[in-house]
Scaffold this active site. Structure first.
Site, PDB file in Angstrom:
ATOM      1  N   LEU C  11      32.899  37.420  55.295  1.00  0.00           N
ATOM      2  CA  LEU C  11      33.783  38.574  55.474  1.00  0.00           C
ATOM      3  C   LEU C  11      35.235  38.124  55.596  1.00  0.00           C
ATOM      4  O   LEU C  11      35.992  38.598  56.434  1.00  0.00           O
ATOM      5  CB  LEU C  11      33.348  39.376  56.709  1.00  0.00           C
ATOM      6  CG  LEU C  11      31.901  39.899  56.628  1.00  0.00           C
ATOM      7  CD1 LEU C  11      31.427  40.393  57.985  1.00  0.00           C
ATOM      8  CD2 LEU C  11      31.786  40.998  55.587  1.00  0.00           C
ATOM      9  N   GLY C  12      35.591  37.182  54.744  1.00  0.00           N
ATOM     10  CA  GLY C  12      36.990  36.747  54.672  1.00  0.00           C
ATOM     11  C   GLY C  12      37.822  37.811  54.000  1.00  0.00           C
ATOM     12  O   GLY C  12      37.455  38.988  53.967  1.00  0.00           O
ATOM     13  N   MET C  14      38.445  38.444  50.873  1.00  0.00           N
ATOM     14  CA  MET C  14      37.732  39.130  49.796  1.00  0.00           C
ATOM     15  C   MET C  14      36.553  39.927  50.346  1.00  0.00           C
ATOM     16  O   MET C  14      36.430  41.131  50.106  1.00  0.00           O
ATOM     17  CB  MET C  14      37.214  38.104  48.769  1.00  0.00           C
ATOM     18  CG  MET C  14      38.240  37.573  47.812  1.00  0.00           C
ATOM     19  SD  MET C  14      38.813  38.811  46.591  1.00  0.00           S
ATOM     20  CE  MET C  14      37.486  38.702  45.357  1.00  0.00           C
ATOM     21  N   GLY C  15      35.676  39.239  51.086  1.00  0.00           N
ATOM     22  CA  GLY C  15      34.447  39.880  51.546  1.00  0.00           C
ATOM     23  C   GLY C  15      34.721  41.079  52.441  1.00  0.00           C
ATOM     24  O   GLY C  15      34.055  42.121  52.342  1.00  0.00           O
ATOM     25  N   ARG C  34      30.557  33.899  60.034  1.00  0.00           N
ATOM     26  CA  ARG C  34      30.511  32.951  61.154  1.00  0.00           C
ATOM     27  C   ARG C  34      31.451  33.377  62.277  1.00  0.00           C
ATOM     28  O   ARG C  34      31.277  33.019  63.431  1.00  0.00           O
ATOM     29  CB  ARG C  34      30.898  31.548  60.683  1.00  0.00           C
ATOM     30  CG  ARG C  34      29.818  30.894  59.836  1.00  0.00           C
ATOM     31  CD  ARG C  34      30.314  29.537  59.362  1.00  0.00           C
ATOM     32  NE  ARG C  34      31.697  29.649  58.836  1.00  0.00           N
ATOM     33  CZ  ARG C  34      32.404  28.628  58.415  1.00  0.00           C
ATOM     34  NH1 ARG C  34      31.892  27.414  58.443  1.00  0.00           N
ATOM     35  NH2 ARG C  34      33.628  28.802  57.950  1.00  0.00           N
ATOM     36  N   ASN C  89      32.900  31.806  44.009  1.00  0.00           N
ATOM     37  CA  ASN C  89      33.409  31.118  42.825  1.00  0.00           C
ATOM     38  C   ASN C  89      32.545  29.935  42.430  1.00  0.00           C
ATOM     39  O   ASN C  89      33.045  28.887  42.031  1.00  0.00           O
ATOM     40  CB  ASN C  89      34.839  30.639  43.095  1.00  0.00           C
ATOM     41  CG  ASN C  89      35.818  31.786  43.096  1.00  0.00           C
ATOM     42  OD1 ASN C  89      35.725  32.686  42.271  1.00  0.00           O
ATOM     43  ND2 ASN C  89      36.764  31.744  44.029  1.00  0.00           N
ATOM     44  N   SER C 115      36.955  39.366  40.171  1.00  0.00           N
ATOM     45  CA  SER C 115      38.405  39.244  40.066  1.00  0.00           C
ATOM     46  C   SER C 115      39.037  40.457  40.734  1.00  0.00           C
ATOM     47  O   SER C 115      38.480  41.543  40.712  1.00  0.00           O
ATOM     48  CB  SER C 115      38.820  39.200  38.589  1.00  0.00           C
ATOM     49  OG  SER C 115      40.215  39.101  38.457  1.00  0.00           O
ATOM     50  N   LYS C 167      33.724  34.461  34.275  1.00  0.00           N
ATOM     51  CA  LYS C 167      34.851  34.441  35.212  1.00  0.00           C
ATOM     52  C   LYS C 167      35.620  33.121  35.100  1.00  0.00           C
ATOM     53  O   LYS C 167      36.861  33.102  35.174  1.00  0.00           O
ATOM     54  CB  LYS C 167      34.329  34.636  36.640  1.00  0.00           C
ATOM     55  CG  LYS C 167      35.387  34.514  37.737  1.00  0.00           C
ATOM     56  CD  LYS C 167      36.524  35.531  37.567  1.00  0.00           C
ATOM     57  CE  LYS C 167      37.354  35.674  38.825  1.00  0.00           C
ATOM     58  NZ  LYS C 167      37.847  34.425  39.374  1.00  0.00           N
ATOM     59  N   GLU C 174      43.694  32.461  31.951  1.00  0.00           N
ATOM     60  CA  GLU C 174      44.796  32.740  32.878  1.00  0.00           C
ATOM     61  C   GLU C 174      45.733  31.536  33.004  1.00  0.00           C
ATOM     62  O   GLU C 174      46.956  31.685  33.029  1.00  0.00           O
ATOM     63  CB  GLU C 174      44.176  33.100  34.231  1.00  0.00           C
ATOM     64  CG  GLU C 174      45.118  33.287  35.380  1.00  0.00           C
ATOM     65  CD  GLU C 174      44.332  33.385  36.704  1.00  0.00           C
ATOM     66  OE1 GLU C 174      43.275  34.062  36.743  1.00  0.00           O
ATOM     67  OE2 GLU C 174      44.745  32.759  37.690  1.00  0.00           O
ATOM     68  N   TYR C 175      45.151  30.332  33.096  1.00  0.00           N
ATOM     69  CA  TYR C 175      45.992  29.129  33.186  1.00  0.00           C
ATOM     70  C   TYR C 175      46.944  29.045  31.996  1.00  0.00           C
ATOM     71  O   TYR C 175      48.133  28.757  32.145  1.00  0.00           O
ATOM     72  CB  TYR C 175      45.121  27.867  33.210  1.00  0.00           C
ATOM     73  CG  TYR C 175      44.582  27.469  34.547  1.00  0.00           C
ATOM     74  CD1 TYR C 175      43.928  28.380  35.371  1.00  0.00           C
ATOM     75  CD2 TYR C 175      44.695  26.157  35.003  1.00  0.00           C
ATOM     76  CE1 TYR C 175      43.408  28.004  36.589  1.00  0.00           C
ATOM     77  CE2 TYR C 175      44.178  25.776  36.235  1.00  0.00           C
ATOM     78  CZ  TYR C 175      43.535  26.705  37.020  1.00  0.00           C
ATOM     79  OH  TYR C 175      43.028  26.330  38.226  1.00  0.00           O
TER      80      TYR C 175
END
Lengths: 296, 296, 296, 296
Positions: C11-12, C14-15, C34, C89, C115, C167, C174-175
């Site tokens: 649940l960072g 993004m999550g 965590r 990822n 993304s 992805k 993208e690079y």
């Protein structure tokens, strides 16, 4: 230097000539090959049997599955104190695994990158060796037999894996050097005022910054076929160029020239370039045959 | 905004549509083309005659000799206080020469890079303009007529040459963007587990970092021909990519991605790659068909 | 669409946002992290306990060891008929291993490349999904909740691994696109006659071939800091660019522009370039400070 | 071979040594330099005066304005039947102009690319020559005096310009070869298990595919400074690499390795990379510090 006894597994073009060169130096070689016509013994087991302990066995078979299979079988046959050398083109990342696998049984492991090709029998093989000093030292008489005369052509590069890693980088450098001459040749051939491209290459063999053995080979090739009309612009790659780029990526080292050389080979093997189809398709879309946007 | 009178030289696909768009905005356009079917006047001289001083003349003919010839002729016809705009794809290094040539007669010069292609008539043309403020200001009503609605699509980039330079860099960026999508597409097509490459591209049109108008065009193209089977992997280049790389070299700016894109196009147009013939030849030499060295 | 129940691990940034977006769509999310401050349950075991079979668990933790550890633990907790989605990822080559590991217990596996970054909560996340149809279908309500509105932003790309592969290629593209704009920007900044580089970039946002979301971001950045004086020319890479090049090498696909972009980032992080030291050293040797040859 | 009389303009490091080597071969050299300490005559006029017709004058001054000025002045002093050799590093595109300018007065022109540096006096200079056969033939005794002994080191490459073009391509190849060794060296230095990189390089000097004079120089350099700690990773370029890439672009020849080598030098000279600032800026924009789009 005392004469040594060596088991040699794999008697193809390279292995066969190496057996000959080692024998000429006065050592005893017991060779094994799946092909009974060239083999001195009928099996790996017999080869191991015939060698006095502590044994030294040189593996000279194709990288990957073939080498793995021989290492596995040797692991079951050899004893503590014996030493195995992998002189094939193994990926350096395999070396640590092989060293660990054999090390569990007390068998030493040395990796040796070998360069020399068809001239090795006569002129010696350049050797890049990785492994513990005690294992490498045991092999020294064999390395001395194989290497060219003089102070060059042999190095104990470092720990296990360092030999194959050095040989791999050697091949990566080779890719970019070949590409360098090839690019220069194409450009010279393209310009009308340069009438004697082959002679330009020949002239470079003395007094220039770019003289090299590869340049000598290029002149040989142009003497056979001045404009290389009999060849297709198609070049294989052997794996070591790829590994070099992958090692660079793993270590965040930029390798633009070596990678460009590898990609040029990839492109040379495509009948038609998919990516250039996409570029062409996008150009067509500009040309007005398209609706305004895929989204409408 | 007052209505303006503009002379427009070159009524091809681009010029013809631009005339129409400028007229729709309420300005008067007198167009000249070598093709009498589309021309409003019979000659450049007549065009200049019909314009009231101070005149504004937009040149929209192919870069190089054609543009030079028109500039030269205009130099003889126009008067001090008139202004010429070069809206073609001229190399930016020509702009200063043209500005100097016309400036000797008191005629102003503006360079305009124009983007928009077949959608320009409807959606407007992106304009990148270079020149002295007083000359650019005089043209503003015409630029406003041509540009897309809204706050984008027009810039006074800087001094004479800055318009074409900016358009040239735009095209260089375009090369690398096209190459980026093309490389990604080829890689996706190569992998068996990716079964719907076209749908992957389509999905990217929202919510991703790489959404763009070029991506929309790519999806259009894949909708026409899912695997681009009807195309050859062959891509022309228009000159502006080359000039971009040359400008970078002159200024010691590294352009690896744009240059790689240009070189991929060059390679796509070769039936067979001479440089890869040389690489193949060198590989053959290793294979033992050669004498030891060209020098012996 | 029936409301679903989803376990979400990680649940960072993004999550956490994804949990919110899924809940807003009317589904039930039980999240585990965590960090107890954000977690809905105290342990993976409790999370599994609270879900009704057949369960669906979305893993959103860092690729590599963290993901492996969660997959391993879930393998011991879940039952036949449950499904795991890896939305992190992960390298695509891990997906088949994870699918096999879970498959032995009858647990389905889906890989999802995601993304969207910080705008995902509001605008939706682009999703590229790989796996068997039956497993993907079960997740469809969750995918629909996460994706952007409209027909884009979601694809079932193919078999297990195809989601992360797509992805990854997205990021490779993208690079090269970022590099394309960056090269163009540096060249424009270098030329004195181009006085308004930022405005050139801004003008490109309509009517040009190179308009894109990345271009919009570039203009944002230049509005903050016109000449980027507050930044160092230093760019990290996230792994997916490296994997793209490695996948290309494994498949003999030339990727010159994407690879050049990756190498430019590598070089940007070097205080001093070792390879350029060697080039400098060789140039010094020409300069006469050297003996004739290392061999004498 | 009859002894010849030669006028030599430019007595710097190269020219001075060449005068000495030609004299040792028994020819007469009248040298002119702006520096009276080394000059044999006080002016170009005096030099021309002292030579018997038909005269032969070798120009050995910096490319560009200096060479142009000498050619212009010689054009006014020499007579029909005389011959000028440009042995400097002129761009090949200048050669046709110089040949035409002198040709109007009946003066022949030969261009000579010269390689050899500080070892040229002792070992000879490699010469790549362009021009009409009659003019080249007249110079043959001088070329023979300058070139290395043996069958290599001299070529009449083709028409006017072919000499400098060949030398330019030589330098392009040199760039890529230097880059090849440099990339390999950096990668080896990066890997812990390779403990003796210098000795790896030394070992390559016999028995390998990549042995060359440049490799010998690399070993010299590493003997001086094993890890090149005393050097900065900073490499100049001399113009000929740039011209090589420009000639390739003009002729649609892809030169990926040579161009990568040139760009690596450009990048090595930047304190900070502007293009990497833009890449960093775009990465920051993803990170959420930006508004959604520059357009809103």
């Amino acid at each position: 230097m005392t004469d040594m006894q060596l088991g040699l597994i794999g008697l193809g073009k390279m292995g066969g000539n190496m057996r000959e060169r080692i024998r000429r130096a006065g050592h005893t070689v017991i060779g094994y090959d799946r092909n009974p016509d060239v083999s001195d013994v009928a099996s790996l087991a017999e080869l191991v049997d015939k060698l006095e302990a502590p044994r030294t066995v040189w593996v000279m078979v194709p990288a990957g599955a073939a080498t793995q299979s021989v290492i596995d079988e040797l692991g079951g046959l050899l004893e503590s104190g014996d030493t195995v050398v992998d002189g094939g083109n193994s990926r350096w990342t395999d070396d640590e695994k092989h060293a660990a696998e054999l090390g569990e049984r007390g068998v030493g492991f040395v990796d040796a990158g070998v360069s020399g090709g068809v001239w090795g029998l006569k002129n010696g093989y350049a050797l890049m060796v990785g492994g513990e000093k005690e294992h490498v030292d045991r092999l020294q008489p064999i390395f001395d037999a194989l290497k060219p005369e003089g102070p060059y052509g042999y190095v104990h590069a470092g720990k296990v894996g360092a030999g194959h890693f050095s040989k791999m980088v050697h091949n990566g450098i080779e890719y970019a050097m070949m590409q360098a001459y090839a690019e220069g040749w194409e450009l010279l051939e393209k310009i009308d005022s340069v009438e004697n491209v082959r002679e330009v290459f020949r002239s470079w063999q003395e007094g220039t910054v770019i003289r090299s053995w590869l340049l000598d080979l290029a002149v040989n090739a142009l003497d056979d076929d001045e404009h290389l009309d009999r060849l297709r612009g198609y070049a294989e790659d052997s794996g070591e160029g790829r590994w070099t780029v992958e090692a660079a990526i793993d270590n965040a080292v930029p390798l633009p020239a070596i990678t460009a050389s590898l990609f040029a080979r990839f492109a040379s093997r495509q009948e038609d370039s998919p990516q250039m189809k996409m570029v062409a398709a996008l150009r067509n879309q500009f040309g007005g045959h398209a609706v305004e946007s895929a989204k409408e």
